[in-house]
Design an enzyme around this catalytic site. Structure first.
Site, PDB file in Angstrom:
ATOM      1  N   GLU A  91       0.817  -1.080   0.033  1.00  0.00           N
ATOM      2  CA  GLU A  91       0.120  -0.004  -0.062  1.00  0.00           C
ATOM      3  C   GLU A  91       0.797   1.348  -0.148  1.00  0.00           C
ATOM      4  O   GLU A  91       2.032   1.258   0.599  1.00  0.00           O
ATOM      5  CB  GLU A  91      -0.892  -0.100   1.234  1.00  0.00           C
ATOM      6  CG  GLU A  91      -0.330   0.266   2.467  1.00  0.00           C
ATOM      7  CD  GLU A  91      -1.395   0.507   3.671  1.00  0.00           C
ATOM      8  OE1 GLU A  91      -2.054   1.507   3.649  1.00  0.00           O
ATOM      9  OE2 GLU A  91      -1.608  -0.374   4.225  1.00  0.00           O
ATOM     10  N   ARG A 101      -2.493  11.160   6.550  1.00  0.00           N
ATOM     11  CA  ARG A 101      -2.559  10.596   5.372  1.00  0.00           C
ATOM     12  C   ARG A 101      -3.873  10.647   4.640  1.00  0.00           C
ATOM     13  O   ARG A 101      -3.913  10.198   3.471  1.00  0.00           O
ATOM     14  CB  ARG A 101      -2.196   9.221   5.795  1.00  0.00           C
ATOM     15  CG  ARG A 101      -0.645   8.815   6.211  1.00  0.00           C
ATOM     16  CD  ARG A 101      -0.478   7.458   6.507  1.00  0.00           C
ATOM     17  NE  ARG A 101      -0.547   6.599   5.274  1.00  0.00           N
ATOM     18  CZ  ARG A 101      -0.613   5.402   5.465  1.00  0.00           C
ATOM     19  NH1 ARG A 101      -0.998   4.792   6.598  1.00  0.00           N
ATOM     20  NH2 ARG A 101      -0.574   4.722   4.224  1.00  0.00           N
ATOM     21  N   ARG A 126      -5.455   5.689  -1.323  1.00  0.00           N
ATOM     22  CA  ARG A 126      -4.526   4.817  -1.497  1.00  0.00           C
ATOM     23  C   ARG A 126      -4.169   4.037  -2.842  1.00  0.00           C
ATOM     24  O   ARG A 126      -5.266   3.838  -3.627  1.00  0.00           O
ATOM     25  CB  ARG A 126      -4.567   3.688  -0.326  1.00  0.00           C
ATOM     26  CG  ARG A 126      -4.759   3.752   1.106  1.00  0.00           C
ATOM     27  CD  ARG A 126      -3.356   4.271   1.722  1.00  0.00           C
ATOM     28  NE  ARG A 126      -3.313   4.433   3.022  1.00  0.00           N
ATOM     29  CZ  ARG A 126      -3.944   5.614   3.450  1.00  0.00           C
ATOM     30  NH1 ARG A 126      -4.335   6.550   3.074  1.00  0.00           N
ATOM     31  NH2 ARG A 126      -3.920   5.875   4.922  1.00  0.00           N
ATOM     32  N   HIS A 141     -10.560   4.799   1.720  1.00  0.00           N
ATOM     33  CA  HIS A 141      -9.741   3.630   2.734  1.00  0.00           C
ATOM     34  C   HIS A 141     -10.390   2.170   2.765  1.00  0.00           C
ATOM     35  O   HIS A 141     -10.630   1.674   3.638  1.00  0.00           O
ATOM     36  CB  HIS A 141     -10.105   4.470   4.168  1.00  0.00           C
ATOM     37  CG  HIS A 141      -8.792   3.856   4.988  1.00  0.00           C
ATOM     38  ND1 HIS A 141      -8.955   2.853   5.988  1.00  0.00           N
ATOM     39  CD2 HIS A 141      -7.507   4.474   5.137  1.00  0.00           C
ATOM     40  CE1 HIS A 141      -7.946   2.902   6.532  1.00  0.00           C
ATOM     41  NE2 HIS A 141      -6.852   3.726   6.097  1.00  0.00           N
TER      42      HIS A 141
END
Length: 148
Positions: A100, A111, A115, A132
Protein backbone atom coordinates in the site's frame (compact mmCIF):
# COMPACT_ATOMS: atom_id res chain seq x y z
CA UNK A 1 -16.82 31.19 40.40
CA UNK A 2 -20.14 29.85 39.08
CA UNK A 3 -20.13 31.89 35.87
CA UNK A 4 -16.90 30.39 34.43
CA UNK A 5 -18.12 26.84 35.15
CA UNK A 6 -21.48 27.57 33.60
CA UNK A 7 -19.81 29.12 30.55
CA UNK A 8 -17.46 26.13 30.11
CA UNK A 9 -20.35 23.68 30.51
CA UNK A 10 -22.44 25.58 27.94
CA UNK A 11 -19.52 25.66 25.48
CA UNK A 12 -18.91 21.90 25.86
CA UNK A 13 -22.61 21.17 25.34
CA UNK A 14 -22.63 23.35 22.22
CA UNK A 15 -19.56 21.59 20.79
CA UNK A 16 -21.02 18.15 21.57
CA UNK A 17 -24.30 19.12 19.91
CA UNK A 18 -22.59 20.39 16.77
CA UNK A 19 -20.47 17.24 16.55
CA UNK A 20 -23.57 15.03 16.97
CA UNK A 21 -25.33 16.93 14.16
CA UNK A 22 -22.36 16.34 11.87
CA UNK A 23 -22.32 12.61 12.66
CA UNK A 24 -26.06 12.27 12.05
CA UNK A 25 -25.78 14.02 8.67
CA UNK A 26 -23.14 11.61 7.32
CA UNK A 27 -24.45 8.86 5.03
CA UNK A 28 -24.31 5.35 6.48
CA UNK A 29 -21.28 3.25 5.55
CA UNK A 30 -21.98 -0.04 3.77
CA UNK A 31 -21.91 -3.00 6.15
CA UNK A 32 -20.86 -5.61 3.60
CA UNK A 33 -17.76 -6.44 1.68
CA UNK A 34 -18.40 -6.23 -2.06
CA UNK A 35 -17.69 -9.31 -4.09
CA UNK A 36 -14.48 -9.40 -6.07
CA UNK A 37 -16.56 -8.91 -9.20
CA UNK A 38 -17.56 -5.49 -7.78
CA UNK A 39 -14.01 -4.22 -8.29
CA UNK A 40 -14.61 -1.84 -11.13
CA UNK A 41 -12.53 -1.73 -14.24
CA UNK A 42 -11.14 1.56 -15.38
CA UNK A 43 -13.25 3.54 -17.81
CA UNK A 44 -12.15 3.55 -21.42
CA UNK A 45 -9.38 5.98 -22.24
CA UNK A 46 -10.52 9.37 -23.42
CA UNK A 47 -10.03 9.55 -27.19
CA UNK A 48 -8.64 13.11 -27.07
CA UNK A 49 -5.57 12.26 -24.95
CA UNK A 50 -2.58 9.98 -25.12
CA UNK A 51 -2.41 9.56 -21.35
CA UNK A 52 -2.44 5.81 -20.65
CA UNK A 53 -3.78 6.32 -17.09
CA UNK A 54 -7.54 6.42 -16.39
CA UNK A 55 -9.28 9.71 -15.75
CA UNK A 56 -10.45 8.68 -12.25
CA UNK A 57 -6.89 8.93 -10.88
CA UNK A 58 -6.25 12.31 -9.23
CA UNK A 59 -3.05 14.21 -9.98
CA UNK A 60 -1.51 13.11 -6.67
CA UNK A 61 -2.00 9.42 -7.59
CA UNK A 62 -0.49 10.00 -11.02
CA UNK A 63 2.54 11.62 -9.37
CA UNK A 64 2.88 8.69 -6.94
CA UNK A 65 3.09 6.00 -9.65
CA UNK A 66 6.67 6.75 -10.79
CA UNK A 67 7.75 7.05 -7.14
CA UNK A 68 6.34 3.56 -6.50
CA UNK A 69 8.00 2.21 -9.64
CA UNK A 70 11.44 3.46 -8.59
CA UNK A 71 11.02 2.31 -4.96
CA UNK A 72 10.79 5.70 -3.26
CA UNK A 73 11.62 7.79 -1.43
CA UNK A 74 8.22 7.92 0.25
CA UNK A 75 6.73 10.68 2.39
CA UNK A 76 5.03 8.27 4.81
CA UNK A 77 6.72 5.46 6.73
CA UNK A 78 3.79 3.13 6.00
CA UNK A 79 4.28 3.42 2.24
CA UNK A 80 5.48 0.16 0.75
CA UNK A 81 4.21 -1.87 3.70
CA UNK A 82 2.24 -5.07 3.26
CA UNK A 83 -1.47 -4.60 2.61
CA UNK A 84 -3.22 -7.47 4.36
CA UNK A 85 -6.47 -7.48 2.29
CA UNK A 86 -8.29 -8.44 5.52
CA UNK A 87 -11.63 -7.38 4.07
CA UNK A 88 -11.05 -9.70 1.07
CA UNK A 89 -12.06 -6.99 -1.40
CA UNK A 90 -9.13 -7.78 -3.70
CA UNK A 91 -8.39 -11.15 -5.27
CA UNK A 92 -6.90 -13.56 -2.73
CA UNK A 93 -3.09 -13.76 -2.90
CA UNK A 94 -0.37 -14.88 -0.48
CA UNK A 95 0.49 -12.47 2.34
CA UNK A 96 3.06 -9.95 1.15
CA UNK A 97 1.81 -9.86 -2.45
CA UNK A 98 -0.04 -6.55 -1.98
CA UNK A 99 1.67 -3.29 -0.93
CA UNK A 100 0.00 0.00 0.00
CA UNK A 101 0.99 3.58 -0.75
CA UNK A 102 -0.48 6.90 0.39
CA UNK A 103 -2.00 9.25 -2.15
CA UNK A 104 -1.86 12.68 -0.54
CA UNK A 105 -5.01 14.75 -0.26
CA UNK A 106 -4.38 18.50 -0.55
CA UNK A 107 -5.30 20.41 2.58
CA UNK A 108 -5.14 17.46 4.98
CA UNK A 109 -2.60 17.30 7.76
CA UNK A 110 -2.71 13.50 7.89
CA UNK A 111 -2.54 10.57 5.44
CA UNK A 112 -6.20 10.76 4.46
CA UNK A 113 -8.18 7.96 2.83
CA UNK A 114 -6.66 7.70 -0.64
CA UNK A 115 -4.36 4.77 -1.42
CA UNK A 116 -2.73 2.91 -4.27
CA UNK A 117 -2.41 -0.84 -3.74
CA UNK A 118 -0.01 -2.78 -5.92
CA UNK A 119 0.44 -6.49 -6.34
CA UNK A 120 3.63 -8.27 -7.30
CA UNK A 121 7.27 -7.23 -7.39
CA UNK A 122 7.63 -5.31 -9.62
CA UNK A 123 3.94 -4.41 -9.53
CA UNK A 124 1.84 -6.20 -12.11
CA UNK A 125 -1.58 -5.18 -10.74
CA UNK A 126 -2.65 -1.73 -9.56
CA UNK A 127 -5.71 -0.62 -7.58
CA UNK A 128 -6.88 2.79 -6.39
CA UNK A 129 -9.07 3.45 -3.34
CA UNK A 130 -10.33 6.90 -2.42
CA UNK A 131 -12.39 5.69 0.55
CA UNK A 132 -9.80 3.87 2.70
CA UNK A 133 -10.27 0.36 1.29
CA UNK A 134 -14.09 0.39 1.10
CA UNK A 135 -13.86 0.06 -2.69
CA UNK A 136 -11.14 -0.36 -5.30
CA UNK A 137 -10.76 0.48 -8.98
CA UNK A 138 -8.20 -1.43 -10.98
CA UNK A 139 -6.02 0.28 -13.56
CA UNK A 140 -3.07 -0.49 -15.80
CA UNK A 141 0.30 1.24 -15.72
CA UNK A 142 2.81 0.96 -18.57
CA UNK A 143 5.60 -1.38 -17.43
CA UNK A 144 8.32 1.10 -18.43
CA UNK A 145 6.59 3.96 -16.57
CA UNK A 146 6.43 6.02 -19.76
CA UNK A 147 4.19 9.04 -19.75
CA UNK A 148 3.38 11.37 -22.63
Amino acid sequence: MRKPRLLVTAALLLIAGLWAMKVVQQPPRPQFAPAISDISSPPPARPDTRDPLPSFLPAQARAMIPVIQRGGPFAHRQDGSVFGNREHRLPQRPRGYYREYTVDTPGLGHRGARRIITGGEPPDVWFYSDDHYESFRSFDVPADGSRP
